[in-house]
Design a protein around this motif. Structure first.
Motif, PDB file in Angstrom:
ATOM      1  N   HIS A  43       6.318  -2.985   2.654  1.00 25.70           N
ATOM      2  CA  HIS A  43       4.872  -2.830   2.490  1.00 25.70           C
ATOM      3  C   HIS A  43       4.167  -4.053   1.929  1.00 25.70           C
ATOM      4  O   HIS A  43       2.959  -4.150   2.079  1.00 25.70           O
ATOM      5  CB  HIS A  43       4.530  -1.637   1.576  1.00 25.70           C
ATOM      6  N   GLY A  44       4.871  -4.968   1.257  1.00 25.73           N
ATOM      7  CA  GLY A  44       4.111  -6.051   0.635  1.00 25.73           C
ATOM      8  C   GLY A  44       4.875  -7.323   0.388  1.00 25.73           C
ATOM      9  O   GLY A  44       6.104  -7.362   0.425  1.00 25.73           O
ATOM     10  N   ILE A  45       4.103  -8.385   0.120  1.00 23.68           N
ATOM     11  CA  ILE A  45       4.621  -9.716  -0.199  1.00 23.68           C
ATOM     12  C   ILE A  45       4.030 -10.132  -1.539  1.00 23.68           C
ATOM     13  O   ILE A  45       2.814 -10.018  -1.750  1.00 23.68           O
ATOM     14  CB  ILE A  45       4.172 -10.739   0.865  1.00 23.68           C
ATOM     15  N   LYS A  46       4.879 -10.635  -2.426  1.00 22.85           N
ATOM     16  CA  LYS A  46       4.394 -11.026  -3.754  1.00 22.85           C
ATOM     17  C   LYS A  46       3.495 -12.260  -3.657  1.00 22.85           C
ATOM     18  O   LYS A  46       3.794 -13.191  -2.905  1.00 22.85           O
ATOM     19  CB  LYS A  46       5.579 -11.298  -4.683  1.00 22.85           C
ATOM     20  N   THR A  47       2.413 -12.234  -4.405  1.00 25.54           N
ATOM     21  CA  THR A  47       1.492 -13.370  -4.377  1.00 25.54           C
ATOM     22  C   THR A  47       1.942 -14.463  -5.340  1.00 25.54           C
ATOM     23  O   THR A  47       1.442 -15.578  -5.298  1.00 25.54           O
ATOM     24  CB  THR A  47       0.084 -12.921  -4.820  1.00 25.54           C
ATOM     25  N   GLY A  48       2.859 -14.125  -6.239  1.00 24.66           N
ATOM     26  CA  GLY A  48       3.331 -15.102  -7.209  1.00 24.66           C
ATOM     27  C   GLY A  48       2.639 -14.971  -8.555  1.00 24.66           C
ATOM     28  O   GLY A  48       2.915 -15.699  -9.485  1.00 24.66           O
ATOM     29  N   VAL A  49       1.754 -14.009  -8.642  1.00 24.48           N
ATOM     30  CA  VAL A  49       1.021 -13.800  -9.887  1.00 24.48           C
ATOM     31  C   VAL A  49       1.558 -12.576 -10.606  1.00 24.48           C
ATOM     32  O   VAL A  49       1.798 -11.542  -9.981  1.00 24.48           O
ATOM     33  CB  VAL A  49      -0.494 -13.610  -9.609  1.00 24.48           C
TER      34      VAL A  49
END
Lengths: 373, 373, 373
Positions: free
Chosen positions: A130-136
């Motif tokens: 469902h998702g990809i980490k933005t790095g934040v």
């Protein structure tokens, strides 16, 4: 070796009855096998050409609190809609409308926690999907921020099938088979001038064999399962149409046989059962922004399998069949003899007689062999 | 002829060793063929019923200058999305957003040039496709005006696969086979109470045979190709699951065997390789005007092929096998003799002996039968 | 029985010519069957691995009064668009744009009439489909109110195919076959350095066997039907590609053979012919209200069927074939004798001679044969 045993026929009368019982069983079985079961006298055609078109009929209304009224007709609940041999009927679903791509605070999945951005490798996929980490890392929640379609899918599957009405939908299966070798072709649909027949009728093994219209609920029932149970998690059903045609008989005796099985589980175990997948509908708002509706659909996958063969008398296989028949006769008998001789405790009289015969036989049969080579 | 050779057994001792080497090879091969390879003593069932459901997992983010951010999850990159036995995964694509139907100045294709309207036959399709000539010649550009979706597709295929991350996606293949004749059925998914197993595990021939979860990159690698290469232009991969079950043994010995091949090319040649197609998403603006996004997608087509047969002891084929075994024994030997006699330069002694034998042979053969059993 | 005939060979010279004519026919036929037709000396491989990719080319413009201009290119008229082995081409359609879900006054279908709300059971589906009764009887019209997509589908099918131009579309069929057992693989596409060849060429049995590009109109024509007729109601066409490869010969002699048949009807009867289905495109207006366009499409379903087998010399089947050949020889001859003896009125001389032989043979074998026939 034929000689051998046929001589025992002649000479060892004492054993005859006993042996013949045994032997005749085997032999009869062998002959049945070659001539009856295998129809050895016929030329066979198994490479049939077949076409299948399916069409579903029925409509139902669903009304969920979140997403309001839905009217489900065939073009919606049949996937793919194009009348394929393998198709899927929606019986239950989870709808997640108006998803937009954006930054989402991820807090449901195990690998979401973080102390610092270091814990949220940018571009890394979330295990749960469902998702990809933005790095934040969002200190407020102590979870990673992810790029995903928001809102995320409602994860709760309805415990009651929303399309329970699908039980009354009907499947129309038009099948056409052709045996090229014999230039014979036939359809499973009644050739009738009465146009309304196919609108009214419903399949029945006895009375309406050529009305290929099936109630979904019945098909599932015939597999030994209950529709309403199956409808919740979905499943996979096979509909087998068999055409075994003896073209020495009349074409009217070449009829389809239907059988129905559940393909995704055996009666006792449901661990691996179920059928579901997701699909989406994409929209754009007046600003050209993309949004979508995500559907997770549960339902029943129908697989129409056609199986057929035809046979017609032909001299060549006949000769071969007779030949193998003869061979079997001898071999079968021979094997029986062996059994009698070595595996059963028969009278020593029989045993010695046998050998006497063998010795006595030193002068035959070869004639036949010489020329044969 | 059986006699023939068995006599050579008896009489022509000189040849025996030499011949037997040759013969025993062939005979052993024949017997192996009938009994071991063909399992002649078993009744066979090849008409298996099978169901396959596939599910992909993984998500990736693409970011192209023209079209911005894209989040690709299974419902987007699997086509069709409905868990079919044959499915396609997008690994590379060209997106042409916001196409509208209109009059377009055609100047890219050879048959576009014109001096007058006469050169632009109205309604004629442009060879390159994409458009229909309006019948007007635009003097400004000296090219025909065409009716087409504008803008035309960006023709440049990315040289690096945009979804290179697809290498890490996983394919879950749920296969269920049934042998109706033997009322035996089995699945390739471990029957376990541990629900998390299928979330964690990954297929391994030795340690995790019943975890049917495959990394896309591995599957491609096992075909002898490199994923990143294949991902650019696409390709076609076959996953073969074989079930060869000897039901005389325990069910636990009836296991799936996986094999992986690239179907659209042979190792050395890539002329005909690649897999791509176009699809569209249609939208309407607030004025009800239709516009669309055109996708040309390159990717990998997976074809899950199931192959299986089961065997179980049965008396009839056994008898037949024994019979043919016996026949083979003789025939094989006979052929060997022929070879020895005519195709090899054997001692003239052997030759004449042979014929002497043949004549002399008018009184045997049973001998040959005795040992044969 | 072999004895029998070989003796007749020796003894009854008078019959020999006559009989041999008859017998040689059968025998020759048998041998041909085993060695030529069945290629008995070869190991056969029928489990081929094959991949098919299809691509259509062509574009046409339709202009209907209600719905205006439509440009149909492959991504629109091929369903599904993803280059499958089985695909459908739209040749005719009914478009119903801007349907919205709402309460519709139902007056077209028989079960619509009502005196009171009692006649309109709420939630009941309308037999004709398309709608669900709301439970309200509209006194104004005396018909039940139903929930449906309005407006309802225009029911009139165009009598002329709207996409008559589809006749000139081209189908590109890329087929790749592999015989794993022999590690042999081949494609039906010419391996050429001339990239433009596949853009220009068109299939021809003689001159362009390896140009797998077919004009839709030709394919239909080759099935013995007319495209424009078929295009109105649709139909189903089978394209069979056969690879029968004798790998003892050169690879260049292993060529594809194409054949074309109409699958959904036989020449004389069109009762069950035709192919159509519905699909929809969903839109949302600026208020998030859903509306859709309903398409009922008629067209031609193409089913690309691959069929192949390869053979290569192998000693084991050769021995078996020779063996069965020998057996056939004898059996065939035996059968002929039986025919001659019992089914034909041959010279009584022959007959008695026969029996004389038979009697004479009473210390061989024949005993066993007499009854056997």
């Amino acid at each position: 070796m034929l000689v051998l045993l046929h001589h025992t026929h002649v000479d060892t009368r004492s054993q005859k009855p006993k042996k013949n019982i045994m032997r005749s069983d085997v032999l009869h079985e062998c002959h049945r096998w070659v001539f009856v079961v295998k129809k050895g006298y016929q030329e066979r055609e198994e490479a049939i050409q077949t076409s299948v078109i399916t069409k579903l009929k029925g409509v139902t209304l669903t009304n969920s609190s979140e997403t309001g009224l839905h009217l489900w007709s065939a073009e919606d609940y049949v996937i793919p809609p194009n009348g394929e041999q393998v198709f899927f009927i929606v019986t239950n679903y989870i709808e997640t409308p108006n998803q937009r791509l954006g930054n989402l605070i991820m807090n449901c999945v195990p690998d979401g926690q973080c102390q610092s951005d270091y814990d949220c490798a940018e571009g890394e996929a979330v295990i749960a999907g469902h998702g990809i980490k933005t790095g934040v890392c969002l200190n407020s929640t102590g979870t990673c921020e992810i790029n995903a379609w928001c809102p995320v899918e409602y994860s709760s599957r309805p415990t009651e099938p929303l399309l329970s009405e699908a039980e009354n939908f009907t499947i129309y299966i038009k099948n056409f088979v052709r045996f090229p070798k014999f230039e014979f072709s036939k359809s499973n649909v009644l050739e009738t001038s009465d146009d309304t027949y196919l609108k009214r009728c419903s399949y029945d093994r006895e009375t309406h064999l050529y009305c290929p219209i099936f109630r979904v609920g019945d098909v599932v029932h015939w597999t030994g399962h209950d529709f309403q149970d199956m409808a919740v998690k979905g499943g996979s059903v096979g509909v087998l149409i068999e055409w075994n045609c003896d073209l020495d008989k009349d074409a009217s005796e070449c009829n389809p046989q239907y059988s129905f099985t559940r393909l995704d589980m055996n009666q006792n175990n449901s661990a691996t059962s179920g059928y579901n997948f997701r699909y989406t509908r994409y929209y754009k708002d007046q600003n050209g922004e993309t949004y979508r509706t995500l559907y997770k659909v549960y339902g029943i996958r129908f697989d129409i399998m056609i199986n057929g063969q035809a046979g017609k008398f032909n001299i060549v296989p006949t000769i071969i069949a007779i030949g193998s028949g003869i061979a079997l006769w001898g071999i079968g008998a021979f094997v029986c003899d062996m059994i009698l001789l070595y595996m059963m405790n028969t009278s020593s009289y029989y045993r010695e007689k046998k050998f006497e015969i063998i010795n006595f036989k030193y002068d035959q049969q070869i004639v036949t062999m010489g020329p044969k080579c």
